[in-house]
Write a protein that holds these residues in place. Structure first.
Motif, PDB file in Angstrom:
ATOM      1  N   UNK A 198       0.814  -1.198   0.000  1.00  0.00           N
ATOM      2  CA  UNK A 198       0.000   0.000   0.000  1.00  0.00           C
ATOM      3  C   UNK A 198       0.852   1.255   0.000  1.00  0.00           C
ATOM      4  N   UNK A 199       2.139   1.117   0.279  1.00  0.00           N
ATOM      5  CA  UNK A 199       3.045   2.256   0.303  1.00  0.00           C
ATOM      6  C   UNK A 199       4.459   1.758   0.410  1.00  0.00           C
ATOM      7  N   UNK A 200       5.423   2.634   0.395  1.00  0.00           N
ATOM      8  CA  UNK A 200       6.815   2.204   0.419  1.00  0.00           C
ATOM      9  C   UNK A 200       7.179   1.456   1.690  1.00  0.00           C
ATOM     10  N   UNK A 201       6.479   1.728   2.815  1.00  0.00           N
ATOM     11  CA  UNK A 201       6.795   1.056   4.077  1.00  0.00           C
ATOM     12  C   UNK A 201       5.639   0.203   4.579  1.00  0.00           C
ATOM     13  N   UNK A 202       4.679  -0.083   3.729  1.00  0.00           N
ATOM     14  CA  UNK A 202       3.499  -0.845   4.162  1.00  0.00           C
ATOM     15  C   UNK A 202       3.889  -2.287   4.454  1.00  0.00           C
ATOM     16  N   UNK A 203       3.496  -2.827   5.610  1.00  0.00           N
ATOM     17  CA  UNK A 203       3.813  -4.221   5.922  1.00  0.00           C
ATOM     18  C   UNK A 203       2.955  -5.165   5.086  1.00  0.00           C
ATOM     19  N   UNK A 204       3.523  -6.272   4.681  1.00  0.00           N
ATOM     20  CA  UNK A 204       2.753  -7.276   3.961  1.00  0.00           C
ATOM     21  C   UNK A 204       3.346  -8.639   4.213  1.00  0.00           C
ATOM     22  N   UNK A 205       2.489  -9.640   4.172  1.00  0.00           N
ATOM     23  CA  UNK A 205       2.927 -11.024   4.356  1.00  0.00           C
ATOM     24  C   UNK A 205       3.587 -11.511   3.067  1.00  0.00           C
ATOM     25  N   UNK A 206       4.710 -12.199   3.201  1.00  0.00           N
ATOM     26  CA  UNK A 206       5.430 -12.733   2.054  1.00  0.00           C
ATOM     27  C   UNK A 206       5.213 -14.244   2.009  1.00  0.00           C
ATOM     28  N   UNK A 207       4.580 -14.724   0.937  1.00  0.00           N
ATOM     29  CA  UNK A 207       4.279 -16.144   0.764  1.00  0.00           C
ATOM     30  C   UNK A 207       5.270 -16.724  -0.242  1.00  0.00           C
ATOM     31  N   UNK A 208       6.138 -17.609   0.236  1.00  0.00           N
ATOM     32  CA  UNK A 208       7.119 -18.249  -0.637  1.00  0.00           C
ATOM     33  C   UNK A 208       6.544 -19.578  -1.120  1.00  0.00           C
ATOM     34  N   UNK A 209       6.323 -19.692  -2.412  1.00  0.00           N
ATOM     35  CA  UNK A 209       5.718 -20.885  -2.987  1.00  0.00           C
ATOM     36  C   UNK A 209       4.256 -20.638  -3.279  1.00  0.00           C
ATOM     37  N   UNK A 210       3.887 -20.682  -4.558  1.00  0.00           N
ATOM     38  CA  UNK A 210       2.503 -20.407  -4.940  1.00  0.00           C
ATOM     39  C   UNK A 210       1.893 -21.632  -5.609  1.00  0.00           C
ATOM     40  N   UNK A 211       2.087 -22.769  -4.960  1.00  0.00           N
ATOM     41  CA  UNK A 211       1.443 -23.984  -5.437  1.00  0.00           C
ATOM     42  C   UNK A 211       0.072 -24.151  -4.812  1.00  0.00           C
ATOM     43  N   UNK A 212      -0.310 -25.400  -4.598  1.00  0.00           N
ATOM     44  CA  UNK A 212      -1.638 -25.687  -4.051  1.00  0.00           C
ATOM     45  C   UNK A 212      -1.824 -25.058  -2.673  1.00  0.00           C
ATOM     46  N   UNK A 213      -0.840 -25.188  -1.797  1.00  0.00           N
ATOM     47  CA  UNK A 213      -0.947 -24.659  -0.441  1.00  0.00           C
ATOM     48  C   UNK A 213      -0.795 -23.145  -0.432  1.00  0.00           C
ATOM     49  N   UNK A 214       0.244 -22.656  -1.121  1.00  0.00           N
ATOM     50  CA  UNK A 214       0.511 -21.224  -1.116  1.00  0.00           C
ATOM     51  C   UNK A 214      -0.614 -20.401  -1.709  1.00  0.00           C
ATOM     52  N   UNK A 215      -1.236 -20.893  -2.783  1.00  0.00           N
ATOM     53  CA  UNK A 215      -2.326 -20.138  -3.398  1.00  0.00           C
ATOM     54  C   UNK A 215      -3.527 -20.031  -2.468  1.00  0.00           C
ATOM     55  N   UNK A 216      -3.804 -21.106  -1.696  1.00  0.00           N
ATOM     56  CA  UNK A 216      -4.920 -21.061  -0.751  1.00  0.00           C
ATOM     57  C   UNK A 216      -4.632 -20.078   0.385  1.00  0.00           C
ATOM     58  N   UNK A 217      -3.390 -20.079   0.877  1.00  0.00           N
ATOM     59  CA  UNK A 217      -3.006 -19.123   1.924  1.00  0.00           C
ATOM     60  C   UNK A 217      -3.174 -17.692   1.402  1.00  0.00           C
ATOM     61  N   UNK A 218      -2.718 -17.444   0.171  1.00  0.00           N
ATOM     62  CA  UNK A 218      -2.835 -16.104  -0.412  1.00  0.00           C
ATOM     63  C   UNK A 218      -4.290 -15.687  -0.557  1.00  0.00           C
ATOM     64  N   UNK A 219      -5.140 -16.618  -0.963  1.00  0.00           N
ATOM     65  CA  UNK A 219      -6.560 -16.291  -1.102  1.00  0.00           C
ATOM     66  C   UNK A 219      -7.179 -15.905   0.244  1.00  0.00           C
ATOM     67  N   UNK A 220      -6.818 -16.627   1.312  1.00  0.00           N
ATOM     68  CA  UNK A 220      -7.365 -16.316   2.628  1.00  0.00           C
ATOM     69  C   UNK A 220      -6.847 -14.969   3.126  1.00  0.00           C
ATOM     70  N   UNK A 262       8.186  -6.760   6.339  1.00  0.00           N
ATOM     71  CA  UNK A 262       7.166  -7.797   6.176  1.00  0.00           C
ATOM     72  C   UNK A 262       6.440  -8.029   7.496  1.00  0.00           C
ATOM     73  N   UNK A 263       5.148  -8.299   7.417  1.00  0.00           N
ATOM     74  CA  UNK A 263       4.383  -8.623   8.620  1.00  0.00           C
ATOM     75  C   UNK A 263       4.554 -10.089   9.009  1.00  0.00           C
ATOM     76  N   UNK A 264       4.824 -10.945   8.022  1.00  0.00           N
ATOM     77  CA  UNK A 264       5.025 -12.370   8.295  1.00  0.00           C
ATOM     78  C   UNK A 264       5.665 -13.002   7.067  1.00  0.00           C
TER      79      UNK A 264
END
Length: 593
Positions: free
Chosen positions: A411-433, A480-482
């Protein structure tokens, strides 16, 4: 030293089985494609290798293949079973949806590649009829090697399969066309093509009608006996009869094998048939590759290495450029176009068939056919290397086009965000949630197709291999927030967890674990939470059982949460207990130092 034909066959069979038993595990151990191993074995044990020394050292007889012609039927069986297995993965509906790719892209690739190569050979002095025959032969690509490496689902595999399918269908018309262009051929040459086409079309229609009616009943009877041997026999019988039927009317046996696979794919028994025939396909394909290696004579290659290298490079460059340009014109990404072009660049096993047909029609000299047969064998040998190069080049190209700026993914240069490593079956579901709950995120994956799919869904995603040096720094985890690690690579997940914990002591790290032991190891490495797949599946199964038994949903959910917390605490405590002695040893060594 005299040997009977029976002893020849027995010895050759032992060599082939021994090669399969040694090559596959040995090359898999070093992560090298077994294709190269089988070809090297063919070069080593064939008549041009150790086989030439049998008269001087008779004991080598038991380690060599003395009669190359005797194993060719098994090699052809490997190609037939490969096309049969491809048919099992398809359906008539899927083929219909691919018709534009097959008869559009496939026809364009074969025609343009064949004409360009033919024109080059014509300029070098080859008569026009022979140049056309050689051009069409060299324009063919290897179904036997390409599809096992790509499959038929990925963007590269789907486009490659469409072109290869058209080439397989065009093989018989090409051979008849070469016969019609022969110096001694008159009107009967073209009449033979028409005759074969209408007979072949009628045969295919009859096979489709009777196959839909009889195959379900045949396999149902085989299944009722509960005899795996009878089920396997029925499967092989269908393949062989279909191949014989198409061969009898002048078509290629691989057309019949493909059609048999398509018909069985429409039944409920296709999975069982695929499992049953897989070992035979792999062994027979290995035999085919051994025959390719046997056609390579090291002495001949060494004496003509300049001309052979020039020919191989010329064919590969021409086919790569043409295929890649066609795919780019069609709208494919640059990475997919380059990777597919390199995969399709080598000549094919069917090239050898067309070369033989051209030589028999006296369109080319036998010496010319022999030269291009060596070129074809060399091209088949380096196909796995071309696949690796194509994959690496595609990743680099897609990395430049898809690697987004990390600063832009929040959302901005210092906005915290969760970093999801791996966008397979598990990672895509985590990202959707995360997205459902309006949490900023950044997905990272080393599979460019997964990244492209994520971005099409509106997910902020970037291409990157977390195992490469410097990648962690590029992610700027300080804001990163997580960090969520979802890769199915246990060793790498532990290593990254330990690295990140040292750099960012306060960052929340949630990691996917295979089992409780792996989870404990992750806790020792510094994970905030480690989620074992085996534990979660057991809890979900327990929840489903309790609900089905009539227990109220509220108490079930509460007990599941309680049991989950209990297991997590136990695993985390175990990890902490294992880590404390290491910490004490570390502090003690620092004091002593």
């Amino acid at each position: 030293m005299a040997f009977t034909s029976d002893s020849h066959a027995f010895s050759d069979s032992l060599v082939i089985l021994g090669a399969a038993g040694l090559v596959i595990p040995a090359f898999a151990r070093f992560r090298v494609n077994p294709v190269i191993g089988f070809i090297l074995v063919g070069m080593l044990v064939g008549p041009a290798g150790l086989g030439r020394l049998v008269d001087d050292a008779p004991w080598l007889y038991y380690l060599t293949i003395s009669d190359g012609e005797s194993i060719k039927p098994f090699a052809e069986l490997g190609i037939i079973l490969l096309l049969f297995s491809i048919g099992l993965e398809l359906s008539f509906k899927r083929l219909w949806t691919m018709r534009q790719l097959v008869f559009g892209l496939g026809a364009a690739e074969l025609a343009i590649s064949g004409l360009v190569i033919a024109f080059a050979l014509f300029l070098m002095g080859q008569p026009w009829a022979g140049a056309v025959g050689l051009g069409l032969a060299l324009a063919l690509s290897s179904t036997a090697l390409v599809l096992p490496m790509t499959g038929t689902v990925s963007p590269v595999g789907r486009t490659a399969f469409a072109m290869l399918l058209f080439e397989d269908l065009a093989l018989v018309p090409i051979i008849f066309a070469l016969g019609a262009m022969a110096p001694y051929a008159q009107e009967e040459g073209w009449h033979g093509i028409v005759d074969t086409l209408w007979k072949g079309g009628l045969t295919i229609v009859v096979m489709m009608v009777f196959g839909r009616l009889l195959l379900p009943r045949l396999f149902a009877q085989a299944a009722r006996t509960k005899s795996p041997e009878l089920f396997l026999a029925a499967s092989l019988l269908v393949v062989i009869l279909a191949s014989i039927a198409t061969t009898a009317v002048g078509l290629s046996p691989i057309v019949g094998a493909l059609l048999a696979g398509l018909l069985i794919a429409e039944t409920e028994y296709h999975t069982e048939v695929e499992v049953m025939t897989a070992p035979f396909k792999g062994l027979a394909l290995g035999v085919f590759l051994i025959t390719v290696g046997m056609s390579l004579d090291v002495q001949v290659i060494a004496a003509n290495w300049v001309s052979l290298t020039t020919a191989v490079v010329g064919v590969i460059v021409a086919k790569t450029v043409i295929t890649a340009l066609l795919l780019r014109f069609k709208g494919e990404r640059r990475g997919v176009a380059i990777e597919t072009g390199l995969l399709m660049a080598s000549p094919s096993e069917t090239t050898l068939i067309v070369l033989t047909a051209a030589a028999q029609a006296k369109l080319i000299m036998p010496s010319t056919a022999a030269f291009w047969q060596i070129v074809t064998a060399l091209g088949l040998t380096i196909t796995p290397l071309l696949a690796r190069v194509g994959r690496d080049v595609a990743r680099r190209m897609e990395f430049k086009g898809m690697a987004v700026s990390v600063e832009d993914e929040g959302d901005g240069p210092d906005a915290p965000r969760a970093v999801v490593i791996g966008f397979g079956r598990v990672g895509s579901l985590v990202a959707q949630m995360l997205k459902v709950h309006n949490k900023a995120l950044l997905a990272v994956d080393a599979d460019i197709d997964a990244v492209a799919a994520a971005r099409r869904e509106g997910m902020p995603a970037m291409y990157g291999d977390i195992g490469r040096p410097g990648m962690l720094e590029r992610l700027e985890l300080h804001r990163a927030s997580a960090l969520i690690l979802t890769m199915d690579e246990p060793v790498q997940v532990v290593r990254i967890t330990a690295q990140v914990r040292k750099l960012y002591p306060d960052l929340a790290i949630v990691a996917r674990a295979r089992d409780t032991d792996h989870a404990a190891e992750l806790y020792r490495a510094g994970a905030t939470d480690a989620v074992p797949e085996t534990l979660e599946s057991s809890l979900q199964l327990s929840e489903a059982v309790l609900v089905d038994l009539g227990v109220a949903m509220g108490p079930v959910i509460a007990s599941i949460h309680e049991k989950r917390d209990e297991f997590r605490k136990m695993i985390k405590d175990q990890g902490e207990m294992d880590r404390e002695p290491r910490l004490r040893r570390t502090k003690l060594s620092e004091v002593e130092g």
